[in-house]
Design an enzyme around this catalytic site. Structure first.
Site, PDB file in Angstrom:
ATOM      1  N   GLY A 140       0.782  -1.218   0.000  1.00  0.00           N
ATOM      2  CA  GLY A 140       0.000   0.000   0.000  1.00  0.00           C
ATOM      3  C   GLY A 140       0.820   1.277   0.000  1.00  0.00           C
ATOM      4  N   HIS A 141       0.236   2.319   0.586  1.00  0.00           N
ATOM      5  CA  HIS A 141       0.770   3.682   0.540  1.00  0.00           C
ATOM      6  C   HIS A 141       2.142   3.777   1.195  1.00  0.00           C
ATOM      7  CE1 HIS A 141       0.474   8.043   0.316  1.00  0.00           C
ATOM      8  NE2 HIS A 141       0.652   8.155   1.628  1.00  0.00           N
TER       9      HIS A 141
END
Length: 310
Positions: free
Chosen positions: A283-284
């Site tokens: 993810g981020h």
């Protein structure tokens, strides 16, 4: 030549985390009346990596990466004003814009004596770092881009309420953005899109949220949410920098990021000839799940493209 810090003002070492023979030092330096906190490690005569953090975190996001790189590189990771352990003047005392964050970082670079460096750009670090690169392209040895946007393709559904705020700065349009500042939203940034949420330490969102909840910090973050609207108009300038100067660039991008999705990574291929490109299944905050992998990519990339040219 590698940078020296001979012109550096006295800095205070607060704590030290030992890794091999290169401890991570936690320092502060005064920049235009602000105390700017930074983490530093590695040989002073080694190639420099300047790590620029994202929202809502600080140099804390690099706490594990720094010791993985400091055996071969001089690593420096500052906190922006209003973030981490740096000064947090109120919105009446400091104009929180990305132009001003970049100006403070430019002065920080001068104070700690960095002459040339590779830039690690993540999230907010991209608009700060690209301003630095455009202002002083001669200093940039390479770019390491991890979920750092410079193309309209990278601003998708997540940014709709932000675009409304940029267009019409009203309390009504600000209200949805305030939800980005609560603990659920902060935790979501760390856990959305990861393969195994159990490997993500809750210390991340608890530390970030503690700092977000300081009196006056919400107003600071709303100023920066609005200022982010100044970045897309600069994308053509940043892209022209990439085309003209062709900095060696490593992309290590968490492809499941909903904030800066993979659609924002691919356009770099249009403008860069010397590009190493990796989409990671995370993810981020990709360092939290794939930090070892990213550290290996960085070491190999810089050994081939930077160190050999020094």
């Amino acid at each position: 030549m590698a940078s020296k810090s001979g012109n550096q003002e006295p800095a205070t070492a607060q704590t030290t985390a030992v890794w091999s023979n290169h401890p991570t030092l936690h320092k502060t330096v005064e920049v235009d009346g602000l105390e700017i906190f930074y983490r530093e490690a590695g040989p002073k005569d080694a190639p420099v990596i300047l790590l620029l953090h994202g929202f809502p975190t600080s140099s804390h996001m690099f706490r594990n990466l720094i010791p993985q790189l400091s055996d071969r590189f001089h690593v420096v990771a500052p906190d922006y004003p209003g973030f981490g352990n740096s000064s947090m003047p109120t919105v009446d005392q400091f104009h929180y814009t990305f132009d001003n964050l970049a100006k403070v970082m430019e002065q920080f670079i001068q104070k700690v004596g960095l002459k040339s460096y590779s830039l690690y750009l993540m999230d907010y670090g991209a608009p700060v770092g690209f301003r630095l690169a455009v202002s002083h392209p001669e200093r940039i040895e390479s770019l390491i881009i991890q979920n750092g946007n410079a193309y309209e393709e990278g601003l998708r559904e997540f940014w709709k309420p932000f675009r409304a705020f940029w267009k019409d700065r009203t309390p009504q349009n600000a209200e949805p953005l305030k939800r980005s500042l609560n603990i659920d939203a902060t935790k979501w940034q760390y856990t959305h899109g990861v393969r195994n949420s159990a490997v993500i330490s809750p210390d991340n969102w608890l530390v970030d949220q503690y700092l977000l909840d300081r009196e006056g910090n919400q107003a600071i973050q709303l100023e920066l949410f609005y200022s982010y609207g100044s970045n897309p108009p600069l994308y053509p300038q940043w892209q022209e920098y990439l085309r003209e100067y062709q900095p060696p660039t490593l992309i290590v991008w968490g492809k499941n990021d909903q904030i800066f999705p993979a659609e924002g990574a691919y356009p770099y291929k249009r403008d860069l000839n010397n590009l190493e490109f990796h989409l990671l299944d995370t993810g981020h905050f990709a360092l939290e799940e794939d930090g070892d992998l990213i550290a290996n990519y960085i070491g190999r990339f810089l050994d081939k493209r930077v160190a050999v040219n020094r």
